[in-house]
Motif scaffolding. Structure first.
Motif, short mmCIF file in Angstrom:
data_model
loop_
_atom_site.label_atom_id
_atom_site.label_comp_id
_atom_site.label_asym_id
_atom_site.label_seq_id
_atom_site.Cartn_x
_atom_site.Cartn_y
_atom_site.Cartn_z
N LYS A 1 0.88 -1.15 -0.08
CA LYS A 1 -0.05 -0.05 0.00
C LYS A 1 0.99 1.09 0.05
N ALA A 2 0.75 2.29 -0.82
CA ALA A 2 1.51 3.28 -1.10
C ALA A 2 0.46 4.66 -1.31
N GLU A 3 1.03 5.59 -0.50
CA GLU A 3 0.01 6.79 -0.60
C GLU A 3 0.96 8.08 -0.67
N GLN A 4 0.92 8.98 -1.34
CA GLN A 4 1.74 10.02 -1.64
C GLN A 4 0.55 11.40 -1.63
N GLU A 5 0.81 12.18 -0.94
CA GLU A 5 0.12 13.49 -0.72
C GLU A 5 1.03 14.65 -1.11
N GLU A 6 0.74 15.67 -1.74
CA GLU A 6 1.03 17.01 -1.93
C GLU A 6 -0.05 17.95 -2.04
N LYS A 7 0.24 19.01 -0.97
CA LYS A 7 -0.67 20.06 -0.75
C LYS A 7 -0.21 21.23 -0.82
N ASP A 8 -0.82 22.30 -1.35
CA ASP A 8 -0.48 23.81 -1.42
C ASP A 8 -0.57 24.28 0.06
N ASP A 9 -0.34 25.52 -0.23
CA ASP A 9 -0.24 26.52 1.35
C ASP A 9 -1.61 26.29 1.83
N LYS A 10 -2.75 26.53 1.24
CA LYS A 10 -3.95 26.46 1.69
C LYS A 10 -4.47 25.20 2.06
N ASN A 11 -3.72 24.22 2.04
CA ASN A 11 -4.10 22.74 2.42
C ASN A 11 -5.11 22.10 1.58
N ASN A 12 -5.16 22.61 0.12
CA ASN A 12 -5.79 21.94 -0.93
C ASN A 12 -4.78 20.68 -1.34
N TYR A 13 -5.34 19.78 -1.92
CA TYR A 13 -4.66 18.95 -2.74
C TYR A 13 -4.04 19.52 -4.06
N VAL A 14 -3.07 19.39 -4.08
CA VAL A 14 -2.31 19.43 -5.60
C VAL A 14 -2.47 18.11 -6.46
N ARG A 15 -2.01 17.32 -5.68
CA ARG A 15 -1.92 15.91 -6.23
C ARG A 15 -1.81 14.73 -5.05
N CYS A 16 -2.60 13.93 -5.08
CA CYS A 16 -2.67 12.94 -4.03
C CYS A 16 -2.69 11.71 -4.89
N GLU A 17 -2.00 10.56 -4.74
CA GLU A 17 -1.87 9.34 -5.38
C GLU A 17 -1.92 8.05 -4.46
N ARG A 18 -2.67 7.14 -4.79
CA ARG A 18 -2.57 5.67 -4.04
C ARG A 18 -2.23 4.74 -4.91
N SER A 19 -2.02 3.64 -4.21
CA SER A 19 -1.64 2.32 -5.03
C SER A 19 -1.64 1.18 -4.08
N PHE A 20 -1.96 0.15 -4.63
CA PHE A 20 -2.23 -1.01 -3.96
C PHE A 20 -2.15 -2.26 -4.70
N GLY A 21 -1.15 -3.16 -4.07
CA GLY A 21 -1.03 -4.34 -4.85
C GLY A 21 -1.01 -5.46 -4.02
N SER A 22 -1.47 -6.72 -4.31
CA SER A 22 -1.55 -7.91 -3.52
C SER A 22 -1.09 -8.84 -4.35
N TYR A 23 -0.11 -9.70 -4.09
CA TYR A 23 0.51 -11.04 -4.82
C TYR A 23 0.36 -12.17 -4.14
N SER A 24 -0.04 -13.02 -4.47
CA SER A 24 -0.07 -14.79 -3.72
C SER A 24 0.26 -15.51 -4.62
N ARG A 25 1.13 -16.50 -4.12
CA ARG A 25 1.41 -17.94 -4.73
C ARG A 25 1.37 -19.19 -3.84
N GLN A 26 0.86 -20.19 -4.48
CA GLN A 26 0.83 -21.38 -3.41
C GLN A 26 1.95 -22.35 -3.88
N PHE A 27 2.39 -23.18 -3.03
CA PHE A 27 3.51 -24.11 -3.31
C PHE A 27 3.15 -25.59 -2.54
N ASP A 28 3.54 -26.52 -3.32
CA ASP A 28 3.39 -27.93 -2.69
C ASP A 28 4.44 -28.18 -1.69
N LEU A 29 4.16 -28.69 -0.51
CA LEU A 29 5.17 -29.06 0.50
C LEU A 29 5.09 -30.37 0.80
N SER A 30 4.81 -31.39 -0.04
CA SER A 30 4.36 -32.52 0.36
C SER A 30 5.68 -33.38 0.62
#
Length: 155
Positions: A91-120
């Motif tokens: 999870k990543a979030e990046q905010e940039e605000k101007d001097d009036k506390n308004n968003y100039v840029r706000c980006e979010r990203s989310f990634g989920s990865y999963s794999r399974q392996f046999d342990l027999s």
């Protein structure tokens, strides 16, 4: 011997019962673009999982999984029966605000990865895991194989 079946040209518009509809083509183009904007330029399976190398060391296996950019706390290893699940979440979030506390840029990203392996064939109770420089490394000793050769007496 000649094939006497009639040849049908699929490009022949006389065989097509529906009229040309440019809106249908634009709709299909838009649907394909937004569902898959890069077409076949990228290997989509690479985006859906992470790459692993598994080495047979004779008495053990070494699994190395490439997980760059993840924190160690965001990687989970779970053993359920004879199945190992490696799950990583970012999870990543990046905010940039101007001097009036308004968003100039706000980006979010989310990634989920999963794999399974046999342990027999792995002694899961003695596995060890390390994570360094974006590489998860698992040392997995093999199960001791029972002596499968035996003699059967004839009665």
């Amino acid at each position: 011997m000649f094939d006497m079946r009639p040849y049908r040209n699929n490009n022949d518009r006389r065989n097509n019962l529906s009229a040309y509809n440019p809106f249908r083509e634009m709709d299909a183009f838009e649907r394909n673009f937004f569902n898959d904007p890069f077409g076949s330029w990228f290997d989509h399976s690479a985006l859906a999982s992470f790459k692993t190398d598994i080495k047979d060391n004779g008495d053990s296996y070494t699994l190395e999984a490439d997980l760059p950019g993840f924190d160690k706390k965001d990687i989970h290893l779970d053993v359920n029966g004879d199945t190992l699940t490696i799950h990583a979440e970012r999870k990543a979030e990046q905010e940039e605000k101007d001097d009036k506390n308004n968003y100039v840029r706000c980006e979010r990203s989310f990634g989920s990865y999963s794999r399974q392996f046999d342990l027999s064939s792995v002694d899961a109770d003695h596995m060890k895991a390390t994570y360094d420089n974006g590489v998860l490394k698992l040392e997995m000793p093999k199960k001791a194989l029972p002596d499968s050769a035996r003699h059967i007496e004839i009665e």
